[in-house]
Design a protein around this motif. Structure first.
Motif, PDB file in Angstrom:
ATOM      1  N   LEU A  16      -8.147   9.077   0.695  1.00  0.00           N
ATOM      2  CA  LEU A  16      -9.185   8.399   1.155  1.00  0.00           C
ATOM      3  C   LEU A  16     -10.082   7.738  -0.180  1.00  0.00           C
ATOM      4  O   LEU A  16     -10.583   6.687  -0.241  1.00  0.00           O
ATOM      5  CB  LEU A  16      -9.985   9.070   2.232  1.00  0.00           C
ATOM      6  CG  LEU A  16     -11.092   8.211   2.995  1.00  0.00           C
ATOM      7  CD1 LEU A  16     -10.731   6.937   3.449  1.00  0.00           C
ATOM      8  CD2 LEU A  16     -11.971   9.155   3.740  1.00  0.00           C
ATOM      9  N   VAL A  17     -10.423   8.790  -1.027  1.00  0.00           N
ATOM     10  CA  VAL A  17     -11.424   8.430  -2.016  1.00  0.00           C
ATOM     11  C   VAL A  17     -10.744   7.196  -2.878  1.00  0.00           C
ATOM     12  O   VAL A  17     -11.257   6.371  -3.391  1.00  0.00           O
ATOM     13  CB  VAL A  17     -11.872   9.637  -2.821  1.00  0.00           C
ATOM     14  CG1 VAL A  17     -12.748   9.137  -4.149  1.00  0.00           C
ATOM     15  CG2 VAL A  17     -12.763  10.377  -1.902  1.00  0.00           C
ATOM     16  N   MET A  18      -9.566   7.610  -3.365  1.00  0.00           N
ATOM     17  CA  MET A  18      -8.874   6.981  -4.344  1.00  0.00           C
ATOM     18  C   MET A  18      -8.348   5.419  -3.705  1.00  0.00           C
ATOM     19  O   MET A  18      -8.824   4.559  -4.485  1.00  0.00           O
ATOM     20  CB  MET A  18      -7.656   7.413  -4.593  1.00  0.00           C
ATOM     21  CG  MET A  18      -7.620   8.721  -5.595  1.00  0.00           C
ATOM     22  SD  MET A  18      -6.258   9.381  -6.373  1.00  0.00           S
ATOM     23  CE  MET A  18      -4.997   9.903  -5.055  1.00  0.00           C
TER      24      MET A  18
ATOM     25  N   ARG B  72      -9.514  -0.234  -3.636  1.00  0.00           N
ATOM     26  CA  ARG B  72      -9.828  -1.328  -3.100  1.00  0.00           C
ATOM     27  C   ARG B  72     -11.363  -2.177  -3.522  1.00  0.00           C
ATOM     28  O   ARG B  72     -11.185  -3.487  -3.519  1.00  0.00           O
ATOM     29  CB  ARG B  72      -9.753  -1.321  -1.560  1.00  0.00           C
ATOM     30  CG  ARG B  72      -8.459  -0.720  -1.078  1.00  0.00           C
ATOM     31  CD  ARG B  72      -8.385  -0.679   0.314  1.00  0.00           C
ATOM     32  NE  ARG B  72      -8.516  -1.780   1.435  1.00  0.00           N
ATOM     33  CZ  ARG B  72      -8.552  -1.699   2.629  1.00  0.00           C
ATOM     34  NH1 ARG B  72      -8.269  -0.784   3.201  1.00  0.00           N
ATOM     35  NH2 ARG B  72      -8.588  -3.112   3.140  1.00  0.00           N
ATOM     36  N   LEU B  73     -12.251  -1.360  -3.558  1.00  0.00           N
ATOM     37  CA  LEU B  73     -13.434  -2.041  -3.875  1.00  0.00           C
ATOM     38  C   LEU B  73     -13.604  -2.688  -5.470  1.00  0.00           C
ATOM     39  O   LEU B  73     -14.216  -3.692  -5.684  1.00  0.00           O
ATOM     40  CB  LEU B  73     -14.564  -0.936  -4.025  1.00  0.00           C
ATOM     41  CG  LEU B  73     -15.083  -0.485  -2.467  1.00  0.00           C
ATOM     42  CD1 LEU B  73     -15.936   0.808  -2.913  1.00  0.00           C
ATOM     43  CD2 LEU B  73     -15.728  -1.440  -2.081  1.00  0.00           C
ATOM     44  N   THR B  74     -12.584  -1.964  -6.426  1.00  0.00           N
ATOM     45  CA  THR B  74     -12.482  -2.608  -7.547  1.00  0.00           C
ATOM     46  C   THR B  74     -11.516  -3.733  -7.917  1.00  0.00           C
ATOM     47  O   THR B  74     -11.283  -4.305  -9.449  1.00  0.00           O
ATOM     48  CB  THR B  74     -12.320  -1.518  -8.860  1.00  0.00           C
ATOM     49  OG1 THR B  74     -10.990  -0.730  -8.330  1.00  0.00           O
ATOM     50  CG2 THR B  74     -13.455  -0.288  -8.679  1.00  0.00           C
ATOM     51  N   GLY B  75     -10.816  -3.991  -6.803  1.00  0.00           N
ATOM     52  CA  GLY B  75      -9.662  -4.900  -6.846  1.00  0.00           C
ATOM     53  C   GLY B  75      -8.357  -4.250  -7.672  1.00  0.00           C
ATOM     54  O   GLY B  75      -7.611  -5.306  -8.058  1.00  0.00           O
TER      55      GLY B  75
ATOM     56  N   VAL C  57      -2.118  -2.739  -7.900  1.00  0.00           N
ATOM     57  CA  VAL C  57      -1.613  -3.310  -9.251  1.00  0.00           C
ATOM     58  C   VAL C  57      -2.283  -2.313 -10.391  1.00  0.00           C
ATOM     59  O   VAL C  57      -1.664  -2.561 -11.478  1.00  0.00           O
ATOM     60  CB  VAL C  57      -2.423  -4.682  -9.372  1.00  0.00           C
ATOM     61  CG1 VAL C  57      -2.014  -5.584  -8.500  1.00  0.00           C
ATOM     62  CG2 VAL C  57      -3.979  -4.539  -9.216  1.00  0.00           C
ATOM     63  N   GLY C  58      -2.695  -1.389 -10.024  1.00  0.00           N
ATOM     64  CA  GLY C  58      -3.124  -0.254 -11.064  1.00  0.00           C
ATOM     65  C   GLY C  58      -4.339  -0.805 -12.261  1.00  0.00           C
ATOM     66  O   GLY C  58      -4.638  -1.880 -11.841  1.00  0.00           O
TER      67      GLY C  58
END
Length: 419
Positions: free
Chosen positions: A302-304, A309-312, A316-317
């Motif tokens: 959940l954290v990862m 998702r928040l950082t885009g 894609v890594g």
């Protein structure tokens, strides 16, 4: 529940080596999800992650085997079924409900659709019974394994009296048969409808219970002194060898082979604790990490997922060496969150909700537990009386940690094609 007719030594009755091993299994699961989320893209680092953690999928297999082992080992005189069930619910539900609510909050933030049926199945931990794609890995994806564990908890008190009466030959038959059954599941799944194969072999509680019963049988054999596995040093070397060899065999054989490795290490570590022998898994730091590993398991995906998702960077890594650095950051952040959850939710709620342990009986029936031919005491030990096995007294198999849990592939990351 049927009782274990032995007395306990507070110093050695918790099988601390198994608690330490829980963290190793949790790290395998964490590493597997790092790989499936494609966080690391730097070629050299990615190659290391892929080699080390492709088999991390089996970390949950370790937890299922360990759960069966520990629960049989820790059964107590006069333990009522309803008390056992209440303790198990008090162990898993507070953390589960909190992370379930947190996952729903994240879904609301990202405007993800929430299917009420899937949410309710997840809340009540019955989602693993539903083969509908997207349902068994719903909400907090990793909680599917708690759905399996809940089924195991329901069954064990009903079956344990028969386990206690079973001939040792029957228990050995279970130990030998389970890896073969796991191996047979791969060709057997081809008989299922298209789309149900993964659910049947990887999620379905009846199928996954085979690993739980493997641990149950091994614990009962060790409790009787009939386990004939290698000692911890050799068992650990054999497991490392199994882990390495598994990279060069067909994927269909992975789970069966690794179950053999796990069932060698778990009883060997337990026996080392009971006999007071050296164990690398009994270090204080590893024990603490093992204690928080259940909470770690529940929060890590959940954290990862939320941060990526928040950082885009979801799907894609991260470029270059920022990927490995992000993995280290995720490890530290998840560990800090898990420590807080363990201290402020899991532990106090266990104390509040779980029933008090009944005092064990003061006498024992014939056939007390023995490990490797060392007789257990027939009367309660006075303070300081129970010592290591070389003093002739076996610390009882009681009060062991029941472990957290498990991780498994997550649907949104997609299972790897191992072939």
């Amino acid at each position: 529940m049927t009782s274990v007719p032995t007395t306990a030594s507070p110093a050695l009755n918790r099988l601390p080596s198994l608690t330490g091993l829980r963290w190793i299994a949790a790290m395998l699961v964490f590493g597997y999800h790092v790989g499936t989320m494609r966080i690391v893209t730097q070629p050299d680092a990615k190659a290391v992650v892929d080699w080390l953690f492709t088999l991390g999928l089996s970390g949950v297999q370790f937890f299922f085997i360990l759960s069966g082992f520990v629960l049989v080992w820790s059964a107590r005189d006069g333990d009522r079924r309803r008390d056992f069930w209440r303790r198990r619910l008090a162990k898993i539900y507070p953390n589960h409900v909190l992370t379930w609510a947190a996952a729903l909050l994240v879904m609301w933030w990202f405007a993800d659709p929430v299917v009420p049926r899937a949410a309710l199945e997840n809340l009540f931990l019955v989602q693993a019974w539903d083969p509908t794609p997207g349902y068994f890995y719903s909400i907090n994806n990793v909680s599917w394994s708690l759905s399996c564990e809940l089924f195991f908890y329901l069954c064990l008190p009903l079956v344990l009296p028969a386990i206690r009466r079973a001939h040792s030959g029957v228990l050995w038959a279970v130990v030998v048969a389970v890896p073969l059954v796991i191996l047979a599941l791969w060709p057997g799944q081809q008989l299922l409808p298209e789309g149900s194969n993964w659910w049947f072999t990887q999620v379905f509680p009846l199928v996954r219970s085979t690993e739980f019963w493997l641990g149950v049988a091994a614990a009962e054999l060790l409790r009787r002194g009939h386990w004939r596995g290698p000692g911890l040093p050799l068992a650990s070397l054999l497991f490392v060898a199994v882990w390495v060899v598994a990279h060069w065999i067909p994927a269909e054989m992975w789970a069966a082979l690794l179950s053999v490795g796990y069932i060698l290490v778990i009883p060997a570590a337990a026996r080392a604790d009971v006999q007071g022998r050296w164990s690398p898994w009994r270090h204080r730091t590893l024990i603490w990490l093992g204690e928080v590993s259940f909470a770690f398991y529940l929060v890590h995906v959940l954290v990862m997922m939320t941060v990526l998702r928040l950082t885009g960077h979801w799907g894609v890594g991260l470029p270059g060496w920022s990927g490995p650095l992000a993995v280290l950051g995720f490890l530290v952040a998840n560990l800090a969150l898990a420590a807080a959850l363990h201290r402020f939710v899991e532990t106090p709620m266990m104390r509040r909700l779980a029933p008090r342990r009944r005092k064990p009986a003061t006498t024992s029936a014939p056939g007390t537990a023995a490990v490797d031919g060392v007789a257990a005491s027939d009367t309660p030990a006075a303070p300081g009386a129970a010592r290591a096995c070389d003093d002739g007294v076996v610390p009882a198999p009681r009060g062991a940690d029941d472990g957290p849990r498990d991780g498994r592939p997550i649907e949104y990351a997609g299972p790897r094609d191992p072939r």
